[in-house]
Scaffold this active site. Structure first.
Site, PDB file in Angstrom:
ATOM      1  N   ASP A 150      -2.237  20.659  18.544  1.00  0.00           N
ATOM      2  CA  ASP A 150      -1.441  19.645  19.232  1.00  0.00           C
ATOM      3  C   ASP A 150      -1.126  20.183  20.623  1.00  0.00           C
ATOM      4  OD1 ASP A 150       0.602  17.518  19.762  1.00  0.00           O
ATOM      5  OD2 ASP A 150       0.281  17.092  17.648  1.00  0.00           O
TER       6      ASP A 150
ATOM      7  N   HIS B 296      -3.847  19.924  22.829  1.00  0.00           N
ATOM      8  CA  HIS B 296      -3.660  18.649  23.524  1.00  0.00           C
ATOM      9  C   HIS B 296      -3.119  18.834  24.934  1.00  0.00           C
ATOM     10  CE1 HIS B 296      -3.341  16.219  19.481  1.00  0.00           C
ATOM     11  NE2 HIS B 296      -4.443  16.940  19.571  1.00  0.00           N
TER      12      HIS B 296
END
Length: 397
Positions: free
Chosen positions: A210, A233
């Protein structure tokens, strides 16, 4: 055999920055034994010591259950993790935390050891990346209301949820941290911060599933420097605006960082139909290297995971004084720069200076899109910068 607690006093001037004479409280045991009770006992003793002290987990592999270490302490405390601790698989089930340090002023965490969240089995059952109504998993390490702290030379491996969560701290430095989890591990933000002031994240390597670093509401005076991110991310400010109690974000600097193979790059994200009206101001990204990064530069004021918002209502989060300077490298898609600002509160004073983002995919050259923003251009831009129209919200003059 049960774990044990050894207590002894040594001269640790080179090891501790606090005192030439410090009491060391050791929490260890036989290989693969559960040291939860020993760690809690050692911390309690160290926290009550009248002079700076140290909690030591020696080299070796140990099990550790839910461990909440709460101050305030009488003197500064150092927690030295030389070994590797793994979740015990029982005490953290159904909990939102594993290891917690809270309400401590004057704190060090170091030692070269590893927090191993053993997240592989939990990830398979985790659907929090698909819906907000999901079973929460434990964050590996939490710092709640910790001030004047240095976290250095430790590793977080395979967290079930966030690796590190930092809330309401002041004057904290993270230095030479390693964060490791597979790209497909859901919700494993590397370091999430909120409502802190004066935090530095330096010389850190993050590979996770993430956001490498996510910046929540109420953050003030944050420096992120010399961080390598990927997979993951990217580095994100937000998401902002989901809750009515959120606070302003000010003075965020991300510099001299490298992003490698991330699904987003440098991102600011706010919710439409936001529950509050706040401002995010003084956000600066500079001297960033990109290597095969998707969506390298992204302002997204229509961020709406799980379709739990009304995109017809523009975001009420104001973005002011945003800069992207000396951003260079390669993109994995043609959306090299996308500035999607709110029609209710168009972005103000956005500066784009000297960017060079290359893309050689089959769907054409890289693009630079603007909505509800007219950026100030400094130096050269590749791709060619837009001059975006400002679309006024209904009823606005």
């Amino acid at each position: 055999m049960g774990s044990y607690l050894g207590i002894y006093t040594i001269l640790v001037l080179c090891l501790l920055g606090y005192s030439a004479n410090a009491e060391v409280f050791t929490a260890g045991g036989p290989p693969n034994s559960d040291i939860t009770a020993a760690v809690l006992k050692a911390f309690t003793s160290a926290c009550q010591a009248p002079a700076p002290s140290q909690v030591l987990i020696p080299k070796g592999d140990f099990k550790l259950g839910e461990t909440v270490m709460t101050g305030p302490c009488k003197s500064p405390i150092e927690f030295t993790l030389q070994g590797n601790v793994k979740t015990d698989g029982g005490s953290t089930q159904g909990k939102d935390r594993w290891v917690v340090f809270e309400k401590i002023n004057g704190f060090k965490l170091n030692g070269g050891g590893t927090f191993d969240g053993e997240g592989n089995a939990a990830w398979k059952a985790n659907n929090c990346h698909k819906t907000f109504e999901c079973k929460k998993l434990p964050i590996s390490v939490r710092f709640d209301f910790v001030d004047n702290a240095e976290i250095k030379d430790v590793t977080s491996l395979d967290a079930k949820n966030f690796h590190f969560n930092v809330i309401s701290g002041k004057n904290m430095t993270f230095d030479n941290i390693k964060i490791i989890a597979p790209a497909e591990s859901p919700n494993t933000d590397g370091i999430h911060l909120g409502r802190c002031e004066g935090v530095k994240i330096l010389n850190t390597k993050i590979a996770t599933g993430d956001d490498c670093i996510s910046v929540g509401d109420g953050m003030k005076n944050l420096l992120i420097e010399k961080v390598v991110c990927g997979p993951g991310h990217g580095i994100s400010v937000g998401s902002l605006g989901r809750y009515g109690w959120e606070q302003d974000v000010t003075d965020i600097t991300v510099k001299n960082c490298t992003l490698e193979g991330t699904s987003n790059g440098l991102r600011i994200k706010t919710w439409p139909s936001a529950a509050c009206t706040t401002t995010a101001a003084g956000i600066h990204f500079e001297d960033i290297i990109l290597n095969k990064v998707s969506n390298p530069i992204l302002i997204d004021q229509e961020y709406c995971p799980w379709n739990q918002c009304n995109k017809n209502k523009p975001s009420t989060i104001k973005l002011v004084d945003i800069t992207f300077r000396n951003i260079r490298g390669t993109s994995e898609n043609k959306d090299a720069v996308k500035l999607l600002c709110s029609k209710g509160h168009p972005c103000e004073n956005v500066e784009i200076g000297d960017i060079n983002i290359e893309y050689t995919g089959p769907d054409g050259p890289p693009t630079f899109e603007c909505t509800n923003v007219t950026p100030k251009l400094v130096g050269a831009q590749n791709p060619k910068a837009c001059v975006g129209p400002v679309v006024k919200a209904p009823g606005k003059e």
